[in-house]
Design a protein around this motif. Structure first.
Motif, mmCIF file in Angstrom:
data_model
loop_
_atom_site.group_PDB
_atom_site.id
_atom_site.type_symbol
_atom_site.label_atom_id
_atom_site.label_comp_id
_atom_site.label_asym_id
_atom_site.label_seq_id
_atom_site.Cartn_x
_atom_site.Cartn_y
_atom_site.Cartn_z
ATOM 1 N N LEU A 139 -9.729 -32.436 -0.734
ATOM 2 C CA LEU A 139 -8.343 -32.898 -0.694
ATOM 3 C C LEU A 139 -8.173 -34.258 -1.367
ATOM 4 O O LEU A 139 -7.097 -34.547 -1.907
ATOM 5 C CB LEU A 139 -7.838 -32.946 0.743
ATOM 6 N N LEU A 140 -9.204 -35.060 -1.349
ATOM 7 C CA LEU A 140 -9.158 -36.345 -2.048
ATOM 8 C C LEU A 140 -9.144 -36.125 -3.569
ATOM 9 O O LEU A 140 -8.400 -36.775 -4.295
ATOM 10 C CB LEU A 140 -10.368 -37.203 -1.655
ATOM 11 N N LEU A 141 -9.952 -35.163 -4.008
ATOM 12 C CA LEU A 141 -10.029 -34.864 -5.446
ATOM 13 C C LEU A 141 -8.799 -34.106 -5.944
ATOM 14 O O LEU A 141 -8.409 -34.243 -7.105
ATOM 15 C CB LEU A 141 -11.290 -34.047 -5.749
ATOM 16 N N HIS A 142 -8.212 -33.295 -5.072
ATOM 17 C CA HIS A 142 -7.046 -32.498 -5.455
ATOM 18 C C HIS A 142 -6.082 -32.389 -4.268
ATOM 19 O O HIS A 142 -6.077 -31.380 -3.561
ATOM 20 C CB HIS A 142 -7.491 -31.090 -5.910
ATOM 21 N N PRO A 143 -5.267 -33.427 -4.033
ATOM 22 C CA PRO A 143 -4.323 -33.385 -2.913
ATOM 23 C C PRO A 143 -3.356 -32.202 -3.067
ATOM 24 O O PRO A 143 -2.873 -31.933 -4.166
ATOM 25 C CB PRO A 143 -3.559 -34.708 -3.023
ATOM 26 N N THR A 144 -3.126 -31.494 -1.964
ATOM 27 C CA THR A 144 -2.248 -30.326 -2.023
ATOM 28 C C THR A 144 -1.691 -29.999 -0.645
ATOM 29 O O THR A 144 -2.293 -30.356 0.365
ATOM 30 C CB THR A 144 -2.997 -29.095 -2.575
ATOM 31 N N ASP A 145 -0.554 -29.317 -0.650
ATOM 32 C CA ASP A 145 0.007 -28.721 0.558
ATOM 33 C C ASP A 145 0.235 -27.234 0.318
ATOM 34 O O ASP A 145 0.810 -26.548 1.150
ATOM 35 C CB ASP A 145 1.331 -29.386 0.948
ATOM 36 N N HIS A 146 -0.214 -26.739 -0.812
ATOM 37 C CA HIS A 146 -0.074 -25.330 -1.164
ATOM 38 C C HIS A 146 -1.009 -24.502 -0.283
ATOM 39 O O HIS A 146 -2.214 -24.752 -0.250
ATOM 40 C CB HIS A 146 -0.400 -25.140 -2.648
ATOM 41 N N SER A 147 -0.462 -23.530 0.438
ATOM 42 C CA SER A 147 -1.249 -22.798 1.441
ATOM 43 C C SER A 147 -2.433 -22.032 0.846
ATOM 44 O O SER A 147 -3.494 -21.957 1.477
ATOM 45 C CB SER A 147 -0.362 -21.864 2.252
ATOM 46 N N VAL A 148 -2.302 -21.504 -0.357
ATOM 47 C CA VAL A 148 -3.426 -20.776 -0.973
ATOM 48 C C VAL A 148 -4.559 -21.751 -1.302
ATOM 49 O O VAL A 148 -5.737 -21.467 -1.036
ATOM 50 C CB VAL A 148 -2.970 -19.993 -2.229
ATOM 51 N N THR A 149 -4.215 -22.900 -1.854
ATOM 52 C CA THR A 149 -5.231 -23.902 -2.181
ATOM 53 C C THR A 149 -5.858 -24.468 -0.909
ATOM 54 O O THR A 149 -7.072 -24.659 -0.846
ATOM 55 C CB THR A 149 -4.634 -25.039 -3.042
ATOM 56 N N LEU A 150 -5.043 -24.722 0.113
ATOM 57 C CA LEU A 150 -5.580 -25.190 1.390
ATOM 58 C C LEU A 150 -6.538 -24.161 1.993
ATOM 59 O O LEU A 150 -7.591 -24.519 2.522
ATOM 60 C CB LEU A 150 -4.451 -25.489 2.381
ATOM 61 N N THR A 151 -6.184 -22.889 1.887
ATOM 62 C CA THR A 151 -7.064 -21.830 2.389
ATOM 63 C C THR A 151 -8.380 -21.818 1.615
ATOM 64 O O THR A 151 -9.459 -21.696 2.215
ATOM 65 C CB THR A 151 -6.373 -20.451 2.290
ATOM 66 N N LEU A 152 -8.309 -21.954 0.302
ATOM 67 C CA LEU A 152 -9.519 -21.996 -0.516
ATOM 68 C C LEU A 152 -10.391 -23.193 -0.142
ATOM 69 O O LEU A 152 -11.594 -23.046 0.085
ATOM 70 C CB LEU A 152 -9.163 -22.060 -2.007
ATOM 71 N N PHE A 153 -9.794 -24.371 -0.042
ATOM 72 C CA PHE A 153 -10.553 -25.574 0.326
ATOM 73 C C PHE A 153 -11.157 -25.437 1.722
ATOM 74 O O PHE A 153 -12.319 -25.789 1.945
ATOM 75 C CB PHE A 153 -9.657 -26.814 0.275
ATOM 76 N N ASN A 154 -10.371 -24.932 2.663
ATOM 77 C CA ASN A 154 -10.861 -24.755 4.024
ATOM 78 C C ASN A 154 -12.005 -23.741 4.059
ATOM 79 O O ASN A 154 -12.991 -23.921 4.774
ATOM 80 C CB ASN A 154 -9.722 -24.312 4.951
ATOM 81 N N THR A 155 -11.895 -22.683 3.274
ATOM 82 C CA THR A 155 -12.939 -21.657 3.212
ATOM 83 C C THR A 155 -14.227 -22.225 2.637
ATOM 84 O O THR A 155 -15.322 -21.950 3.153
ATOM 85 C CB THR A 155 -12.452 -20.443 2.393
ATOM 86 N N ILE A 156 -14.137 -23.010 1.588
ATOM 87 C CA ILE A 156 -15.328 -23.637 0.999
ATOM 88 C C ILE A 156 -16.000 -24.545 2.021
ATOM 89 O O ILE A 156 -17.212 -24.474 2.244
ATOM 90 C CB ILE A 156 -14.962 -24.433 -0.279
ATOM 91 N N ALA A 157 -15.206 -25.397 2.671
ATOM 92 C CA ALA A 157 -15.750 -26.319 3.674
ATOM 93 C C ALA A 157 -16.385 -25.548 4.825
ATOM 94 O O ALA A 157 -17.483 -25.874 5.288
ATOM 95 C CB ALA A 157 -14.643 -27.243 4.191
ATOM 96 N N TYR A 158 -15.716 -24.507 5.272
ATOM 97 C CA TYR A 158 -16.219 -23.693 6.381
ATOM 98 C C TYR A 158 -17.536 -23.012 5.995
ATOM 99 O O TYR A 158 -18.481 -22.998 6.796
ATOM 100 C CB TYR A 158 -15.171 -22.648 6.777
ATOM 101 N N CYS A 159 -17.603 -22.462 4.802
ATOM 102 C CA CYS A 159 -18.828 -21.766 4.358
ATOM 103 C C CYS A 159 -20.017 -22.727 4.275
ATOM 104 O O CYS A 159 -21.147 -22.350 4.622
ATOM 105 C CB CYS A 159 -18.594 -21.063 3.027
ATOM 106 N N LEU A 160 -19.793 -23.942 3.830
ATOM 107 C CA LEU A 160 -20.868 -24.939 3.812
ATOM 108 C C LEU A 160 -21.335 -25.247 5.233
ATOM 109 O O LEU A 160 -22.536 -25.356 5.499
ATOM 110 C CB LEU A 160 -20.395 -26.216 3.108
ATOM 111 N N ALA A 161 -20.396 -25.354 6.162
ATOM 112 C CA ALA A 161 -20.748 -25.616 7.561
ATOM 113 C C ALA A 161 -21.485 -24.424 8.177
ATOM 114 O O ALA A 161 -22.432 -24.606 8.945
ATOM 115 C CB ALA A 161 -19.490 -25.944 8.370
#
Length: 151
Positions: A35-57
């Motif tokens: 989110l720091l590199l690509h600030p967004t409120d777009h739900s598809v992008t937020l889902t993608l970012f959240n999915t990447i973070a979740y998969c790493l965890a």
């Protein structure tokens, strides 16, 4: 439930919680970096970012939990790996649903973006953490009673 299993459950819960804290650091850290590199409120992008973070965890979780928390029952079998993958996928749906739902709610009430994203992420992590523990303990790395009786 056998006595050793009864004694092991509180220890497993503590171990799972400590590992969960490291997972949270990976999860929140990754999401905030994206989110720091690509600030967004777009739900598809937020889902993608959240999915990447979740998969790493989840990758972090599998490594540590199979080596520590569930080492007595983790065999590294294809069945366990597949089960871990399925519970991770189910927990991902929970995580994304809670994250997006609360983010939308917090946005509606006018909460600042950074606080909104992180509070929604925290609630999503708690929901998926709880579901994940139960699925991992009782489905993926379950202590097969027949195997114990044969020993």
């Amino acid at each position: 439930m056998e006595n050793s299993e009864k004694r092991r459950t509180p220890v497993q819960t503590l171990q799972f919680t400590v590992i969960g804290i490291s997972n949270a650091a990976v999860d929140i850290g990754s999401l905030n970096l994206l989110l720091l590199l690509h600030p967004t409120d777009h739900s598809v992008t937020l889902t993608l970012f959240n999915t990447i973070a979740y998969c790493l965890a989840v990758a972090n979780s599998y490594i540590w939990n199979s080596m520590i928390t569930f080492r007595h029952t983790a065999r590294g079998t294809t069945k366990q790996r597949f089960g871990f993958f399925l519970q991770g996928l189910f927990s991902l749906f929970i995580n994304n649903g809670v994250f997006l739902g609360f983010n939308l709610l917090f946005q509606f009430i006018g909460m600042p973006t950074w606080i909104r994203h992180n509070l929604a992420k925290g609630l999503a992590m708690f929901a998926s953490f709880s579901a994940s523990f139960l699925m991992i303990k009782y489905l993926v790395f379950k202590d097969d009673q027949r195997r114990r009786q044969l020993k």
